[in-house]
Design an enzyme around this catalytic site. Structure first.
Site, PDB file in Angstrom:
ATOM      1  N   TYR A  24       0.825  -1.210   0.000  1.00  0.00           N
ATOM      2  CA  TYR A  24       0.000   0.000   0.000  1.00  0.00           C
ATOM      3  C   TYR A  24       0.859   1.260   0.000  1.00  0.00           C
ATOM      4  CZ  TYR A  24      -4.203  -2.726   0.895  1.00  0.00           C
ATOM      5  OH  TYR A  24      -5.245  -3.610   0.782  1.00  0.00           O
ATOM      6  N   ASP A  44      10.130  -6.773  -4.311  1.00  0.00           N
ATOM      7  CA  ASP A  44       9.169  -7.389  -3.401  1.00  0.00           C
ATOM      8  C   ASP A  44       9.415  -8.889  -3.389  1.00  0.00           C
ATOM      9  OD1 ASP A  44       6.287  -6.120  -2.143  1.00  0.00           O
ATOM     10  OD2 ASP A  44       6.518  -8.296  -2.145  1.00  0.00           O
ATOM     11  N   THR A 101       5.509  -3.790   9.363  1.00  0.00           N
ATOM     12  CA  THR A 101       6.150  -3.810  10.687  1.00  0.00           C
ATOM     13  C   THR A 101       5.077  -4.070  11.754  1.00  0.00           C
ATOM     14  OG1 THR A 101       5.933  -1.396  10.649  1.00  0.00           O
ATOM     15  CG2 THR A 101       8.115  -2.289  10.171  1.00  0.00           C
ATOM     16  N   THR A 136       6.821   2.260   9.564  1.00  0.00           N
ATOM     17  CA  THR A 136       6.659   2.788  10.919  1.00  0.00           C
ATOM     18  C   THR A 136       7.393   1.876  11.899  1.00  0.00           C
ATOM     19  OG1 THR A 136       4.477   3.540  10.243  1.00  0.00           O
ATOM     20  CG2 THR A 136       4.938   3.539  12.604  1.00  0.00           C
ATOM     21  N   LYS A 222       5.709   9.857  14.309  1.00  0.00           N
ATOM     22  CA  LYS A 222       4.805   8.962  13.563  1.00  0.00           C
ATOM     23  C   LYS A 222       3.976   8.089  14.503  1.00  0.00           C
ATOM     24  CE  LYS A 222       2.667   6.598  10.691  1.00  0.00           C
ATOM     25  NZ  LYS A 222       1.656   7.149   9.805  1.00  0.00           N
ATOM     26  N   ARG A 229      -4.634   9.280  17.465  1.00  0.00           N
ATOM     27  CA  ARG A 229      -5.906   8.960  16.811  1.00  0.00           C
ATOM     28  C   ARG A 229      -6.610   7.804  17.531  1.00  0.00           C
ATOM     29  NH1 ARG A 229      -8.907  10.534  12.940  1.00  0.00           N
ATOM     30  NH2 ARG A 229     -10.142   9.079  11.736  1.00  0.00           N
ATOM     31  N   GLY A 273      -9.276  -0.753  12.804  1.00  0.00           N
ATOM     32  CA  GLY A 273      -8.521  -1.766  12.073  1.00  0.00           C
ATOM     33  C   GLY A 273      -7.444  -1.162  11.202  1.00  0.00           C
ATOM     34  N   CYS A 276      -2.089  -0.050  10.610  1.00  0.00           N
ATOM     35  CA  CYS A 276      -1.326   0.931  11.405  1.00  0.00           C
ATOM     36  C   CYS A 276      -1.906   1.270  12.777  1.00  0.00           C
ATOM     37  CB  CYS A 276      -1.175   2.210  10.593  1.00  0.00           C
ATOM     38  SG  CYS A 276      -0.264   1.927   9.063  1.00  0.00           S
ATOM     39  N   TYR A 339     -11.440  -2.958   6.712  1.00  0.00           N
ATOM     40  CA  TYR A 339     -11.483  -2.188   7.955  1.00  0.00           C
ATOM     41  C   TYR A 339     -11.968  -0.761   7.723  1.00  0.00           C
ATOM     42  CZ  TYR A 339      -7.508   0.970   7.266  1.00  0.00           C
ATOM     43  OH  TYR A 339      -6.704   1.973   6.818  1.00  0.00           O
ATOM     44  N   ARG A 419     -21.548   1.002  12.136  1.00  0.00           N
ATOM     45  CA  ARG A 419     -21.332   2.318  11.499  1.00  0.00           C
ATOM     46  C   ARG A 419     -22.710   2.851  11.167  1.00  0.00           C
ATOM     47  NH1 ARG A 419     -15.815   2.683  12.361  1.00  0.00           N
ATOM     48  NH2 ARG A 419     -15.068   0.567  12.111  1.00  0.00           N
TER      49      ARG A 419
HETATM   50  N1  LIG Z   1      -1.020   1.034   4.942  1.00  0.00           N
HETATM   51  C1  LIG Z   1      -0.980   2.284   5.365  1.00  0.00           C
HETATM   52  O1  LIG Z   1      -1.972   3.003   5.224  1.00  0.00           O
HETATM   53  C2  LIG Z   1       0.249   2.861   6.018  1.00  0.00           C
HETATM   54  C3  LIG Z   1       0.265   4.227   6.337  1.00  0.00           C
HETATM   55  C4  LIG Z   1       1.389   4.771   6.920  1.00  0.00           C
HETATM   56  C5  LIG Z   1       2.462   3.951   7.224  1.00  0.00           C
HETATM   57  N2  LIG Z   1       2.426   2.620   6.940  1.00  0.00           N
HETATM   58  C6  LIG Z   1       3.582   1.806   7.281  1.00  0.00           C
HETATM   59  O2  LIG Z   1       4.258   1.461   6.075  1.00  0.00           O
HETATM   60  C7  LIG Z   1       4.815   0.157   6.181  1.00  0.00           C
HETATM   61  C8  LIG Z   1       4.308  -0.701   5.037  1.00  0.00           C
HETATM   62  O3  LIG Z   1       2.908  -0.840   5.149  1.00  0.00           O
HETATM   63  P1  LIG Z   1       2.028  -1.351   3.939  1.00  0.00           P
HETATM   64  O4  LIG Z   1       0.619  -1.086   4.315  1.00  0.00           O
HETATM   65  O5  LIG Z   1       2.526  -0.837   2.651  1.00  0.00           O
HETATM   66  O6  LIG Z   1       2.341  -2.931   4.032  1.00  0.00           O
HETATM   67  P2  LIG Z   1       2.031  -3.999   2.902  1.00  0.00           P
HETATM   68  O7  LIG Z   1       1.937  -5.309   3.604  1.00  0.00           O
HETATM   69  O8  LIG Z   1       0.919  -3.553   2.023  1.00  0.00           O
HETATM   70  O9  LIG Z   1       3.353  -3.970   2.010  1.00  0.00           O
HETATM   71  C9  LIG Z   1       4.567  -4.481   2.424  1.00  0.00           C
HETATM   72  C10 LIG Z   1       5.224  -5.146   1.218  1.00  0.00           C
HETATM   73  O10 LIG Z   1       6.545  -5.504   1.589  1.00  0.00           O
HETATM   74  C11 LIG Z   1       6.811  -6.759   1.015  1.00  0.00           C
HETATM   75  N3  LIG Z   1       7.935  -7.370   1.734  1.00  0.00           N
HETATM   76  C12 LIG Z   1       7.925  -7.974   2.946  1.00  0.00           C
HETATM   77  N4  LIG Z   1       9.162  -8.381   3.275  1.00  0.00           N
HETATM   78  C13 LIG Z   1       9.960  -8.025   2.251  1.00  0.00           C
HETATM   79  C14 LIG Z   1      11.337  -8.159   2.006  1.00  0.00           C
HETATM   80  N5  LIG Z   1      12.157  -8.733   2.888  1.00  0.00           N
HETATM   81  N6  LIG Z   1      11.832  -7.683   0.838  1.00  0.00           N
HETATM   82  C15 LIG Z   1      11.023  -7.108  -0.075  1.00  0.00           C
HETATM   83  N7  LIG Z   1       9.700  -6.936   0.115  1.00  0.00           N
HETATM   84  C16 LIG Z   1       9.191  -7.393   1.257  1.00  0.00           C
HETATM   85  C17 LIG Z   1       5.515  -7.524   1.140  1.00  0.00           C
HETATM   86  O11 LIG Z   1       5.474  -8.606   0.249  1.00  0.00           O
HETATM   87  C18 LIG Z   1       4.505  -6.424   0.805  1.00  0.00           C
HETATM   88  O12 LIG Z   1       4.208  -6.377  -0.569  1.00  0.00           O
HETATM   89  C19 LIG Z   1       4.440  -0.356   7.564  1.00  0.00           C
HETATM   90  O13 LIG Z   1       5.471  -0.079   8.466  1.00  0.00           O
HETATM   91  C20 LIG Z   1       3.227   0.494   7.929  1.00  0.00           C
HETATM   92  O14 LIG Z   1       3.088   0.612   9.318  1.00  0.00           O
HETATM   93  C21 LIG Z   1       1.344   2.053   6.325  1.00  0.00           C
END
Ligand SMILES: NC(=O)c1ccc[n+]([C@@H]2O[C@H](COP(=O)([O-])OP(=O)(O)OC[C@H]3O[C@@H](n4cnc5c(N)ncnc54)[C@H](O)[C@@H]3O)[C@@H](O)[C@H]2O)c1
Length: 440
Positions: A24, A44, A101, A136, A222, A229, A273, A276, A339, A419
């Site tokens: 994402y 990835d 994470t 994060t 962060k 929130r 949900g 994060c 979520y 909701r």
């Molecule tokens: N989703 C959100 O809205 C959001 C918002 C702010 C911050 N974050 C933070 O950003 C980070 C990523 O979240 P996300 O929602 O994108 O997660 P996600 O699960 O959608 O994406 C993570 C990607 O990393 C890949 N991956 C895992 N291990 C790997 C490795 N060793 N090498 C290469 N790729 C690997 C996974 O296959 C996956 O495609 C987290 O720390 C999250 O807390 C997320």
């Protein structure tokens, strides 16, 4: 390569950019740097995801304005390429790490993905490259984990042979590109000079303020903003529960509370949900708790929010009782499994907690979600033979539902609202979060 040289390459957009983790967060970041004119390589571990991206197709199913088109364009122009090979990062001047994470059931950070990314990156890390963790992380993780592990696996020294920073993301599914472009960012550098170079980099894709900081400040900001929130949602949920207990209407109460200067009560709901918000408060608290510091509010807020799906189950049991039906053996339609409204993201979904709880209590659960492949279908057909409907997610499609048709499809007119999609509909046995039963 010196920081000055790196900055020149960033300004000239000749710096190669590597993005580790194309989920994402990582995928839209990769697209935006490619759109800005940089050559981008995304890594990835998921083969299917890599193949889809290289075919110019977005793996994200939910509504993400502009992302599918941008991805198709930058892949077609040859500016973004996805791979599973870390060796393809060896020419990159800047690498961002965007892997998941999570925390475990004991609320301990689980950095398996981050550690594996750092272990794989170290051996191919170019001299003078800038590594930015966007994931994060708990305060102190850059110093305790990221820096030593990257130094060990690369055989290079931070701030001399490579540079290090933490620039956490502030995106939300449904608004990924808009948030990335328009929301301010904290550029935490291992040194002030690194923070400056990070600001030059993000200036290419972020139109909002960029604030320089050190790494621990960026980590704290962060995790604190997401804990903020969560605590505020927990407050709204607690007021909702109080309203139910004393026969008030939380929606009216909230409206009037927010007329008082400086108040901004959030919306109550069926739970919290996503990847994060449920875990970032634990990341904020982790090291402080380990050091014996008193952390009381964050666990309390987590408990309130985690309790909401069970409260929905209690409302359902109460509504069924009014209709003379026991919970065990009932057949229930749950509307929404993501979520968040109009998203396909089911991580830590309150619906998952509700469904597991109901099934454990002998309820037959039927699930619908327009964005989640396994739960798509016709709502009215799914409602056939169900004793009640539970609205868990405010997807736009649900606002357009024909309530009469839904009522006719169900065995009885029972609705529970996690909701507030429908405003206390007439002719239903209705329970809503925060809506006391003794009012008109
Ligand atoms: N989703 C959100 O809205 C959001 C918002 C702010 C911050 N974050 C933070 O950003 C980070 C990523 O979240 P996300 O929602 O994108 O997660 P996600 O699960 O959608 O994406 C993570 C990607 O990393 C890949 N991956 C895992 N291990 C790997 C490795 N060793 N090498 C290469 N790729 C690997 C996974 O296959 C996956 O495609 C987290 O720390 C999250 O807390 C997320």
């Amino acid at each position: 390569m010196s920081l000055a040289t790196l900055q020149q390459k960033i300004t000239a957009k000749t710096a190669g950019i590597g993005i580790i983790g194309l989920g994402y967060v990582g995928l839209p970041v990769a697209c935006l740097f490619a759109e800005a004119g940089f050559p981008v390589t995304g890594v990835d571990v998921k083969a299917e995801r890599v193949a889809l991206i290289n075919a110019g197709k977005s793996p994200i199913e939910g509504r993400e304005p502009g992302l599918a088109e941008l991805l198709a364009a930058v892949v077609a122009e040859g500016r973004l390429r996805a791979t599973m090979q870390y060796a393809d990062l060896q020419t990159c001047d800047v690498i961002t790490i965007n892997v998941e994470t999570p925390v475990d059931e004991q609320h301990i950070p689980r950095y398996a993905a981050l550690q594996s990314a750092l272990r794989a990156l170290g051996p191919v890390l170019k001299s003078g490259a800038l590594v930015i963790v966007e994931s994060t992380i708990a305060p102190g993780t850059m110093a305790r984990l990221v820096k030593p592990l990257l130094e060990e696996t690369s055989g290079k020294r931070a701030n001399a042979d490579f540079y290090l920073g933490h620039c956490p993301e502030r995106v939300m599914p449904g608004k990924l590109l808009a948030n990335l472009r328009g929301v301010s960012r904290v550029c935490g550098g291992e040194t002030p000079e690194t923070a400056e170079v990070m600001m030059a980099l993000y200036r290419h894709i972020v139109q909002a303020e960029l604030d320089p900081a050190d790494c621990v400040t960026a980590e704290l900001v962060k995790t604190a903003e997401n804990a903020y929130r969560d605590v505020n949602i927990a407050f709204a949920n607690e007021v909702a529960l109080i309203c139910e207990a004393v026969g008030g209407d939380v929606w009216k109460v909230r409206e009037l509370v927010n007329k008082s200067p400086g108040r901004n009560m959030l919306l109550p709901g069926a739970g919290v949900g996503g990847h994060c918000i449920p875990k970032d408060p634990w990341l904020l608290a982790y090291q402080a708790q380990a050091n014996g510091a008193p952390v009381r509010l964050i666990p309390a807020a987590r408990a309130v929010n985690d309790g909401m799906p069970f409260h929905i189950a209690a409302l359902l049991e109460d509504a069924l009782r009014e209709a003379g039906k026991p919970l065990a053996g009932a057949r229930v339609l749950v509307l929404g499994y993501a979520y968040l409204e109009d998203s396909d993201d089911t991580r830590n979904s309150p619906s998952a907690a509700l469904v597991a709880h109901l099934r454990a209590r002998g309820v037959e659960v039927v699930i619908h979600d327009p964005y989640v492949a396994e739960y798509q279908g016709d709502v009215y057909a799914l409602a056939e033979g169900c004793d009640a409907v539970v609205v868990m997610v405010a997807h736009s499609a649900y606002r357009a539902l024909d309530l009469e048709a839904l009522k006719n499809a169900l065995c009885g007119p029972i609705m529970v609202a996690g909701r507030r999609v429908f405003s206390r509909p007439a002719g239903w046995i209705y329970r809503g979060v925060g809506e006391g039963t003794n009012q008109a």
